[in-house]
Design a protein around this motif. Structure first.
Motif, PDB file in Angstrom:
ATOM      1  N   GLU A 172       0.897  -1.057  -0.103  1.00 18.17           N
ATOM      2  CA  GLU A 172      -0.214   0.179  -0.124  1.00 18.17           C
ATOM      3  C   GLU A 172       0.839   1.270  -0.043  1.00 18.17           C
ATOM      4  OE1 GLU A 172      -2.469  -3.317   0.929  1.00 18.17           O
ATOM      5  OE2 GLU A 172      -0.597  -2.764   1.692  1.00 18.17           O
ATOM      6  N   VAL A 173       2.095   1.070   0.706  1.00 12.12           N
ATOM      7  CA  VAL A 173       2.826   2.526   0.818  1.00 12.12           C
ATOM      8  C   VAL A 173       4.025   2.511  -0.366  1.00 12.12           C
ATOM      9  CG1 VAL A 173       2.138   2.537   3.269  1.00 12.12           C
ATOM     10  CG2 VAL A 173       4.462   1.541   2.631  1.00 12.12           C
ATOM     11  N   ALA A 174       3.874   1.551  -0.927  1.00 20.21           N
ATOM     12  CA  ALA A 174       5.106   1.395  -2.281  1.00 20.21           C
ATOM     13  C   ALA A 174       4.944   2.591  -2.825  1.00 20.21           C
ATOM     14  CB  ALA A 174       4.890   0.053  -3.001  1.00 20.21           C
ATOM     15  N   ALA A 175       6.041   3.080  -3.430  1.00 23.74           N
ATOM     16  CA  ALA A 175       6.143   4.394  -4.466  1.00 23.74           C
ATOM     17  C   ALA A 175       4.912   4.319  -5.636  1.00 23.74           C
ATOM     18  CB  ALA A 175       7.367   4.513  -5.240  1.00 23.74           C
ATOM     19  N   ASP A 176       4.561   3.020  -6.056  1.00 22.52           N
ATOM     20  CA  ASP A 176       3.555   2.972  -7.115  1.00 22.52           C
ATOM     21  C   ASP A 176       2.259   2.478  -6.360  1.00 22.52           C
ATOM     22  OD1 ASP A 176       4.377   0.360  -6.495  1.00 22.52           O
ATOM     23  OD2 ASP A 176       4.059  -0.297  -8.815  1.00 22.52           O
ATOM     24  N   GLY A 177       2.191   2.311  -4.923  1.00 25.31           N
ATOM     25  CA  GLY A 177       0.773   1.992  -4.148  1.00 25.31           C
ATOM     26  C   GLY A 177      -0.183   3.299  -4.033  1.00 25.31           C
ATOM     27  N   PRO A 178      -1.011   2.843  -3.570  1.00 24.62           N
ATOM     28  CA  PRO A 178      -2.266   3.738  -3.384  1.00 24.62           C
ATOM     29  C   PRO A 178      -2.304   4.779  -2.270  1.00 24.62           C
ATOM     30  CG  PRO A 178      -2.886   1.552  -2.478  1.00 24.62           C
ATOM     31  CD  PRO A 178      -1.523   1.684  -3.091  1.00 24.62           C
ATOM     32  N   VAL A 179      -1.600   4.645  -1.373  1.00 23.87           N
ATOM     33  CA  VAL A 179      -1.301   5.344  -0.122  1.00 23.87           C
ATOM     34  C   VAL A 179      -0.344   6.386  -0.296  1.00 23.87           C
ATOM     35  CG1 VAL A 179      -0.922   5.431   2.478  1.00 23.87           C
ATOM     36  CG2 VAL A 179      -2.376   3.708   1.513  1.00 23.87           C
ATOM     37  N   HIS A 180      -0.410   7.527  -0.276  1.00 20.03           N
ATOM     38  CA  HIS A 180       0.478   8.766  -0.379  1.00 20.03           C
ATOM     39  C   HIS A 180       1.073   9.131   0.883  1.00 20.03           C
ATOM     40  CE1 HIS A 180       2.067  12.495  -1.686  1.00 20.03           C
ATOM     41  NE2 HIS A 180       1.430  13.226  -0.596  1.00 20.03           N
ATOM     42  N   ALA A 181       0.518   9.000   1.988  1.00 17.71           N
ATOM     43  CA  ALA A 181       0.688   9.582   3.439  1.00 17.71           C
ATOM     44  C   ALA A 181      -0.006   8.503   4.310  1.00 17.71           C
ATOM     45  CB  ALA A 181       0.332  10.824   3.784  1.00 17.71           C
ATOM     46  N   LEU A 182       0.906   8.086   5.362  1.00 19.98           N
ATOM     47  CA  LEU A 182       0.473   7.348   6.477  1.00 19.98           C
ATOM     48  C   LEU A 182       1.151   7.975   8.075  1.00 19.98           C
ATOM     49  CD1 LEU A 182      -0.810   4.552   7.182  1.00 19.98           C
ATOM     50  CD2 LEU A 182       1.360   3.475   6.905  1.00 19.98           C
ATOM     51  N   SER A 183       0.145   8.122   8.552  1.00 18.61           N
ATOM     52  CA  SER A 183       0.425   8.645   9.915  1.00 18.61           C
ATOM     53  C   SER A 183       0.193   7.331  10.798  1.00 18.61           C
ATOM     54  CB  SER A 183      -0.469   9.897  10.439  1.00 18.61           C
ATOM     55  OG  SER A 183      -0.247   9.977  11.662  1.00 18.61           O
ATOM     56  N   ILE A 184       1.068   7.217  11.792  1.00 17.99           N
ATOM     57  CA  ILE A 184       1.123   5.854  12.730  1.00 17.99           C
ATOM     58  C   ILE A 184       1.383   6.093  14.202  1.00 17.99           C
ATOM     59  CG2 ILE A 184       2.216   3.737  13.153  1.00 17.99           C
ATOM     60  CD1 ILE A 184       3.446   3.698  10.158  1.00 17.99           C
ATOM     61  N   VAL A 185       0.163   5.683  14.918  1.00 21.70           N
ATOM     62  CA  VAL A 185       0.331   5.697  16.381  1.00 21.70           C
ATOM     63  C   VAL A 185       0.249   4.130  16.757  1.00 21.70           C
ATOM     64  CG1 VAL A 185      -0.868   6.022  18.347  1.00 21.70           C
ATOM     65  CG2 VAL A 185      -1.078   7.767  16.611  1.00 21.70           C
ATOM     66  N   ALA A 186       1.407   3.746  17.371  1.00 17.88           N
ATOM     67  CA  ALA A 186       1.516   2.273  17.509  1.00 17.88           C
ATOM     68  C   ALA A 186       2.225   2.094  18.992  1.00 17.88           C
ATOM     69  CB  ALA A 186       2.553   1.506  16.738  1.00 17.88           C
ATOM     70  N   MET A 187       1.216   1.236  19.928  1.00 19.06           N
ATOM     71  CA  MET A 187       1.527   1.463  21.286  1.00 19.06           C
ATOM     72  C   MET A 187       1.284   0.047  21.852  1.00 19.06           C
ATOM     73  SD  MET A 187      -0.233   4.799  22.727  1.00 19.06           S
ATOM     74  CE  MET A 187       0.599   6.444  22.397  1.00 19.06           C
ATOM     75  N   THR A 188       1.833  -0.327  23.124  1.00 23.34           N
ATOM     76  CA  THR A 188       1.287  -1.559  23.766  1.00 23.34           C
ATOM     77  C   THR A 188      -0.122  -1.205  24.468  1.00 23.34           C
ATOM     78  OG1 THR A 188       2.604  -0.952  25.736  1.00 23.34           O
ATOM     79  CG2 THR A 188       3.673  -2.248  24.158  1.00 23.34           C
ATOM     80  N   PRO A 189      -0.701  -2.213  24.888  1.00 22.23           N
ATOM     81  CA  PRO A 189      -1.986  -2.154  25.472  1.00 22.23           C
ATOM     82  C   PRO A 189      -1.752  -1.206  26.778  1.00 22.23           C
ATOM     83  CG  PRO A 189      -2.098  -4.226  24.797  1.00 22.23           C
ATOM     84  CD  PRO A 189      -0.662  -3.668  24.326  1.00 22.23           C
ATOM     85  N   ASP A 190      -0.627  -1.408  27.588  1.00 23.62           N
ATOM     86  CA  ASP A 190      -0.249  -0.666  28.820  1.00 23.62           C
ATOM     87  C   ASP A 190      -0.094   0.777  28.414  1.00 23.62           C
ATOM     88  OD1 ASP A 190      -0.474  -3.161  30.148  1.00 23.62           O
ATOM     89  OD2 ASP A 190       1.469  -3.407  30.235  1.00 23.62           O
ATOM     90  N   LYS A 191       0.744   0.991  27.537  1.00 27.93           N
ATOM     91  CA  LYS A 191       0.858   2.544  27.357  1.00 27.93           C
ATOM     92  C   LYS A 191      -0.380   3.257  26.886  1.00 27.93           C
ATOM     93  CE  LYS A 191       5.571   2.702  27.434  1.00 27.93           C
ATOM     94  NZ  LYS A 191       6.089   3.668  28.568  1.00 27.93           N
ATOM     95  N   TRP A 192      -1.177   2.601  25.942  1.00 24.21           N
ATOM     96  CA  TRP A 192      -2.455   3.002  25.402  1.00 24.21           C
ATOM     97  C   TRP A 192      -3.572   3.494  26.497  1.00 24.21           C
ATOM     98  CZ3 TRP A 192      -4.576   5.312  21.536  1.00 24.21           C
ATOM     99  CH2 TRP A 192      -6.061   5.332  21.323  1.00 24.21           C
ATOM    100  N   GLN A 193      -3.512   2.290  27.356  1.00 22.31           N
ATOM    101  CA  GLN A 193      -4.238   2.458  28.535  1.00 22.31           C
ATOM    102  C   GLN A 193      -3.863   3.876  29.492  1.00 22.31           C
ATOM    103  OE1 GLN A 193      -7.415   0.969  29.153  1.00 22.31           O
ATOM    104  NE2 GLN A 193      -7.586   2.528  30.302  1.00 22.31           N
ATOM    105  N   ALA A 194      -2.531   3.932  29.713  1.00 20.53           N
ATOM    106  CA  ALA A 194      -2.118   5.161  30.511  1.00 20.53           C
ATOM    107  C   ALA A 194      -2.470   6.273  29.729  1.00 20.53           C
ATOM    108  CB  ALA A 194      -0.577   4.823  30.586  1.00 20.53           C
ATOM    109  N   LYS A 195      -2.404   6.248  28.386  1.00 18.19           N
ATOM    110  CA  LYS A 195      -2.603   7.619  27.766  1.00 18.19           C
ATOM    111  C   LYS A 195      -4.172   7.963  27.866  1.00 18.19           C
ATOM    112  CE  LYS A 195      -2.238   9.326  22.964  1.00 18.19           C
ATOM    113  NZ  LYS A 195      -1.704  10.233  23.012  1.00 18.19           N
ATOM    114  N   LEU A 196      -4.894   6.810  27.836  1.00 16.03           N
ATOM    115  CA  LEU A 196      -6.532   6.854  27.950  1.00 16.03           C
ATOM    116  C   LEU A 196      -6.711   7.434  29.460  1.00 16.03           C
ATOM    117  CD1 LEU A 196      -7.949   4.027  26.268  1.00 16.03           C
ATOM    118  CD2 LEU A 196      -7.846   6.227  25.482  1.00 16.03           C
ATOM    119  N   ASP A 197      -6.015   6.740  30.608  1.00 14.29           N
ATOM    120  CA  ASP A 197      -6.379   7.187  31.931  1.00 14.29           C
ATOM    121  C   ASP A 197      -5.838   8.476  32.230  1.00 14.29           C
ATOM    122  OD1 ASP A 197      -7.200   4.719  32.354  1.00 14.29           O
ATOM    123  OD2 ASP A 197      -5.297   4.192  33.541  1.00 14.29           O
TER     124      ASP A 197
END
Length: 132
Positions: A85-110
């Protein structure tokens, strides 16, 4: 414009996704078995034709990130999963990523934090056709 999936109670939110959104969702689910997954099509915020699937934000919460200690390592895992999807000839021009473990995510929500939308496009380089 986004799809949210939680494995504890599989749920879809927002508008239906197109083929690129569906492919991203499927690949991320299969690769990471996320406890929380959002695939947001943010193309409408950019100078692209209506109903485009070119700009995405993904929020991936998974135990599989426990060994990937830095954000760049987690981003590389996601980019590798979505390499077509993110290849030069793929359909996605821009990809923003948020990637976390469940513990870090829960701390963020808390702390009352959330992940907002990306900023609106500032016009780009003008190479794309105007929106209609």
């Amino acid at each position: 414009y986004f799809r949210s999936i939680m494995s504890s109670a599989t749920r879809f939110s927002g508008g239906g996704g197109g083929p690129v959104s569906e492919a991203i969702t499927t690949k991320l689910q299969q690769a990471f078995s996320p406890t929380h997954l959002e695939v947001r099509n943010e193309s409408h915020m950019h100078n692209v034709p209506q109903n485009s699937e070119t700009h995405f934000k993904v929020i991936v919460i998974s135990d599989k990130f426990k060994d990937a200690k830095t954000p760049i390592k987690r981003h590389r895992l996601i980019n590798e999963t979505l390499r077509e999807e993110v290849a030069a000839d793929g359909p996605v021009h821009a990809l923003s990523i948020v990637a976390m473990t469940p513990d870090k995510w829960q701390a963020k929500l808390d702390q009352g934090e959330s992940v907002g939308p990306s900023p609106n496009c500032r016009g780009g380089d003008g190479s794309l056709p105007p929106k209609h």
